[in-house]
Design a protein around this motif. Structure first.
Motif, PDB file in Angstrom:
ATOM      1  N   ILE A  20      41.401  35.761-122.683  1.00 42.02           N
ATOM      2  CA  ILE A  20      42.181  36.467-123.852  1.00 42.02           C
ATOM      3  C   ILE A  20      41.749  37.859-124.069  1.00 42.02           C
ATOM      4  O   ILE A  20      42.491  38.918-124.066  1.00 42.02           O
ATOM      5  CB  ILE A  20      42.456  35.520-125.032  1.00 42.02           C
ATOM      6  CG1 ILE A  20      43.039  34.163-124.760  1.00 42.02           C
ATOM      7  CG2 ILE A  20      42.960  36.251-126.169  1.00 42.02           C
ATOM      8  CD1 ILE A  20      42.960  33.193-125.949  1.00 42.02           C
ATOM      9  N   GLN A  21      40.772  38.140-124.478  1.00 39.44           N
ATOM     10  CA  GLN A  21      40.117  39.179-124.530  1.00 39.44           C
ATOM     11  C   GLN A  21      40.167  40.203-123.488  1.00 39.44           C
ATOM     12  O   GLN A  21      40.550  41.392-123.702  1.00 39.44           O
ATOM     13  CB  GLN A  21      38.679  39.260-125.091  1.00 39.44           C
ATOM     14  CG  GLN A  21      37.966  40.462-125.308  1.00 39.44           C
ATOM     15  CD  GLN A  21      36.628  40.324-125.637  1.00 39.44           C
ATOM     16  OE1 GLN A  21      35.801  39.349-125.893  1.00 39.44           O
ATOM     17  NE2 GLN A  21      35.506  41.551-125.831  1.00 39.44           N
ATOM     18  N   GLU A  25      42.463  43.576-123.907  1.00 36.69           N
ATOM     19  CA  GLU A  25      41.838  45.114-123.633  1.00 36.69           C
ATOM     20  C   GLU A  25      42.803  45.662-122.471  1.00 36.69           C
ATOM     21  O   GLU A  25      42.586  46.876-122.437  1.00 36.69           O
ATOM     22  CB  GLU A  25      40.484  44.820-123.207  1.00 36.69           C
ATOM     23  CG  GLU A  25      39.550  44.198-124.469  1.00 36.69           C
ATOM     24  CD  GLU A  25      38.055  44.063-124.297  1.00 36.69           C
ATOM     25  OE1 GLU A  25      37.676  44.100-122.870  1.00 36.69           O
ATOM     26  OE2 GLU A  25      37.359  43.880-125.207  1.00 36.69           O
ATOM     27  N   SER A  26      43.320  45.047-121.728  1.00 33.47           N
ATOM     28  CA  SER A  26      43.960  45.704-120.425  1.00 33.47           C
ATOM     29  C   SER A  26      45.449  45.863-121.045  1.00 33.47           C
ATOM     30  O   SER A  26      46.235  46.296-119.915  1.00 33.47           O
ATOM     31  CB  SER A  26      43.938  44.719-119.276  1.00 33.47           C
ATOM     32  OG  SER A  26      42.688  44.647-118.661  1.00 33.47           O
ATOM     33  N   GLY A  27      45.915  45.803-122.387  1.00 36.21           N
ATOM     34  CA  GLY A  27      47.203  45.884-122.515  1.00 36.21           C
ATOM     35  C   GLY A  27      48.287  45.002-122.321  1.00 36.21           C
ATOM     36  O   GLY A  27      49.500  45.166-122.495  1.00 36.21           O
ATOM     37  N   THR A  92      55.426  36.890-124.905  1.00 38.23           N
ATOM     38  CA  THR A  92      54.046  37.602-124.363  1.00 38.23           C
ATOM     39  C   THR A  92      54.387  37.666-122.807  1.00 38.23           C
ATOM     40  O   THR A  92      54.814  37.295-122.236  1.00 38.23           O
ATOM     41  CB  THR A  92      53.013  36.860-124.991  1.00 38.23           C
ATOM     42  OG1 THR A  92      53.040  35.470-124.469  1.00 38.23           O
ATOM     43  CG2 THR A  92      53.047  36.824-126.303  1.00 38.23           C
ATOM     44  N   ASP A  93      53.217  38.547-122.280  1.00 38.48           N
ATOM     45  CA  ASP A  93      53.115  38.619-120.865  1.00 38.48           C
ATOM     46  C   ASP A  93      52.649  37.343-120.523  1.00 38.48           C
ATOM     47  O   ASP A  93      52.698  37.222-119.236  1.00 38.48           O
ATOM     48  CB  ASP A  93      52.050  39.950-120.584  1.00 38.48           C
ATOM     49  CG  ASP A  93      52.848  41.145-121.086  1.00 38.48           C
ATOM     50  OD1 ASP A  93      54.075  41.240-120.897  1.00 38.48           O
ATOM     51  OD2 ASP A  93      51.927  41.863-121.618  1.00 38.48           O
ATOM     52  N   LEU A  94      51.711  36.747-120.850  1.00 35.75           N
ATOM     53  CA  LEU A  94      50.782  35.674-120.491  1.00 35.75           C
ATOM     54  C   LEU A  94      50.609  34.600-121.479  1.00 35.75           C
ATOM     55  O   LEU A  94      50.434  34.783-122.420  1.00 35.75           O
ATOM     56  CB  LEU A  94      49.446  36.347-120.093  1.00 35.75           C
ATOM     57  CG  LEU A  94      48.153  35.297-119.517  1.00 35.75           C
ATOM     58  CD1 LEU A  94      48.703  34.455-118.399  1.00 35.75           C
ATOM     59  CD2 LEU A  94      47.151  35.980-119.544  1.00 35.75           C
ATOM     60  N   SER A 159      42.806  41.040-111.483  1.00 35.78           N
ATOM     61  CA  SER A 159      43.869  41.308-110.286  1.00 35.78           C
ATOM     62  C   SER A 159      44.949  40.267-109.989  1.00 35.78           C
ATOM     63  O   SER A 159      46.114  40.518-109.836  1.00 35.78           O
ATOM     64  CB  SER A 159      43.054  41.311-109.140  1.00 35.78           C
ATOM     65  OG  SER A 159      43.692  41.514-107.840  1.00 35.78           O
ATOM     66  N   TRP A 160      44.369  38.960-110.301  1.00 35.30           N
ATOM     67  CA  TRP A 160      45.604  38.005-110.206  1.00 35.30           C
ATOM     68  C   TRP A 160      46.472  38.045-111.140  1.00 35.30           C
ATOM     69  O   TRP A 160      47.896  37.934-110.829  1.00 35.30           O
ATOM     70  CB  TRP A 160      44.965  36.555-110.427  1.00 35.30           C
ATOM     71  CG  TRP A 160      45.600  35.412-110.300  1.00 35.30           C
ATOM     72  CD1 TRP A 160      46.030  34.782-109.075  1.00 35.30           C
ATOM     73  CD2 TRP A 160      46.422  34.706-111.553  1.00 35.30           C
ATOM     74  NE1 TRP A 160      46.995  33.725-109.457  1.00 35.30           N
ATOM     75  CE2 TRP A 160      47.211  33.760-110.771  1.00 35.30           C
ATOM     76  CE3 TRP A 160      46.699  34.978-112.727  1.00 35.30           C
ATOM     77  CZ2 TRP A 160      47.921  32.957-111.646  1.00 35.30           C
ATOM     78  CZ3 TRP A 160      47.434  34.177-113.591  1.00 35.30           C
ATOM     79  CH2 TRP A 160      48.156  33.157-113.146  1.00 35.30           C
ATOM     80  N   LEU A 161      46.167  38.378-112.434  1.00 32.93           N
ATOM     81  CA  LEU A 161      47.151  38.657-113.503  1.00 32.93           C
ATOM     82  C   LEU A 161      48.015  39.882-113.290  1.00 32.93           C
ATOM     83  O   LEU A 161      49.212  39.743-113.501  1.00 32.93           O
ATOM     84  CB  LEU A 161      46.462  38.916-114.754  1.00 32.93           C
ATOM     85  CG  LEU A 161      47.094  38.867-116.166  1.00 32.93           C
ATOM     86  CD1 LEU A 161      48.281  37.901-116.501  1.00 32.93           C
ATOM     87  CD2 LEU A 161      46.242  39.148-117.287  1.00 32.93           C
ATOM     88  N   GLN A 162      47.647  41.066-112.921  1.00 32.56           N
ATOM     89  CA  GLN A 162      48.641  42.111-112.490  1.00 32.56           C
ATOM     90  C   GLN A 162      49.663  41.887-111.210  1.00 32.56           C
ATOM     91  O   GLN A 162      50.760  42.039-111.463  1.00 32.56           O
ATOM     92  CB  GLN A 162      47.753  43.198-112.260  1.00 32.56           C
ATOM     93  CG  GLN A 162      46.845  43.816-112.951  1.00 32.56           C
ATOM     94  CD  GLN A 162      47.777  44.403-114.268  1.00 32.56           C
ATOM     95  OE1 GLN A 162      48.801  44.895-114.209  1.00 32.56           O
ATOM     96  NE2 GLN A 162      47.492  44.494-115.430  1.00 32.56           N
ATOM     97  N   ALA A 163      48.995  41.025-110.292  1.00 28.19           N
ATOM     98  CA  ALA A 163      49.960  40.477-109.271  1.00 28.19           C
ATOM     99  C   ALA A 163      51.090  39.728-109.582  1.00 28.19           C
ATOM    100  O   ALA A 163      52.110  39.916-109.301  1.00 28.19           O
ATOM    101  CB  ALA A 163      49.381  39.908-108.146  1.00 28.19           C
ATOM    102  N   SER A 164      50.606  38.718-110.761  1.00 35.03           N
ATOM    103  CA  SER A 164      51.429  37.763-111.247  1.00 35.03           C
ATOM    104  C   SER A 164      52.613  38.471-111.880  1.00 35.03           C
ATOM    105  O   SER A 164      53.665  38.190-112.095  1.00 35.03           O
ATOM    106  CB  SER A 164      50.933  36.670-112.019  1.00 35.03           C
ATOM    107  OG  SER A 164      49.879  36.067-111.364  1.00 35.03           O
ATOM    108  N   LEU A 165      52.200  39.419-112.832  1.00 35.06           N
ATOM    109  CA  LEU A 165      53.189  40.316-113.603  1.00 35.06           C
ATOM    110  C   LEU A 165      54.222  41.069-112.809  1.00 35.06           C
ATOM    111  O   LEU A 165      55.368  41.228-113.142  1.00 35.06           O
ATOM    112  CB  LEU A 165      52.359  41.093-114.791  1.00 35.06           C
ATOM    113  CG  LEU A 165      51.560  40.404-115.846  1.00 35.06           C
ATOM    114  CD1 LEU A 165      50.804  41.371-116.521  1.00 35.06           C
ATOM    115  CD2 LEU A 165      52.616  39.465-116.527  1.00 35.06           C
ATOM    116  N   LYS A 166      53.744  41.358-111.606  1.00 38.64           N
ATOM    117  CA  LYS A 166      54.376  42.381-110.828  1.00 38.64           C
ATOM    118  C   LYS A 166      55.382  41.391-110.190  1.00 38.64           C
ATOM    119  O   LYS A 166      56.678  41.932-110.121  1.00 38.64           O
ATOM    120  CB  LYS A 166      53.739  43.049-109.862  1.00 38.64           C
ATOM    121  CG  LYS A 166      52.993  44.108-110.268  1.00 38.64           C
ATOM    122  CD  LYS A 166      52.132  44.986-108.913  1.00 38.64           C
ATOM    123  CE  LYS A 166      51.467  46.110-109.823  1.00 38.64           C
ATOM    124  NZ  LYS A 166      50.399  46.702-109.027  1.00 38.64           N
TER     125      LYS A 166
END
Length: 172
Positions: A20-21, A25-27, A92-94, A159-166
């Motif tokens: 979560i943190q 922290e990555s917005g 929320t994003d996640l 990295s996994w999270l950014q790819a999933s959001l894309k």
């Protein structure tokens, strides 16, 4: 959506707090949901107005103050998808789910010892494993991290999270 699963005292809550943190922290806006797998109902604050409302028969009672809304919703049989439909309104994003290991969402599995490895045959959609011992099986499809490798795990997770959001933005 990602789940963190493992047996009792495997470090799930600590890992979820870190995840979560790191995301915040990555917005990235984050929701979390924990399965209370210890039996019985989660603790409530006795004597509050919202608890009195529940005891009087309210199916949903809430209290808001200072920008925080706390809800208590009584339903005899909660399914994770029911809970997630409520969370979807928050946009929320996640969503990080601690527990619910039988659900089909992507999972990070925490292992305490060799005997815990049986969980890997019992569940589906494992994307990462954190263990205090080396694991060789399925290294092609599953990311493995040692308990001492949290910096590597954090990098992988973001990295996994950014790819999933894309993928989500593209409608996949």
């Amino acid at each position: 959506m990602i789940q963190v699963v493992g047996f009792k005292n495997s470090g799930k809550t600590s890992l979820v707090c870190n995840m979560i943190q790191w995301a915040a922290e990555s917005g990235i806006s984050v929701s979390s949901c924990k399965h209370h797998g210890h039996g019985g109902k989660p603790d409530v604050v006795e004597g509050t107005d919202s608890t009195l409302h529940q005891r009087a028969g309210a199916a949903i009672s809430g209290v808001e103050g200072g920008g925080m809304l706390q809800l208590a919703i009584s339903k005899s049989d909660w399914q994770l998808d029911d809970i997630l439909s409520i969370y979807s309104y928050m946009k929320t994003d996640l969503v990080i789910v601690e527990g619910y290991k039988r659900e089909g969402y992507p999972k990070i599995v925490l292992l305490r010892n060799q005997s815990d490895q049986r969980i890997l045959q019992e569940i589906e959609n494992v994307v990462a494993v954190i263990a205090p011992f080396p694991i060789e099986e399925q290294k092609v499809t599953i990311a493995y991290f040692s308990n001492d490798g949290m910096k590597e795990f954090e990098k992988w997770y973001l990295s996994w999270l950014q790819a999933s959001l894309k993928k989500k933005e593209r409608g996949f």
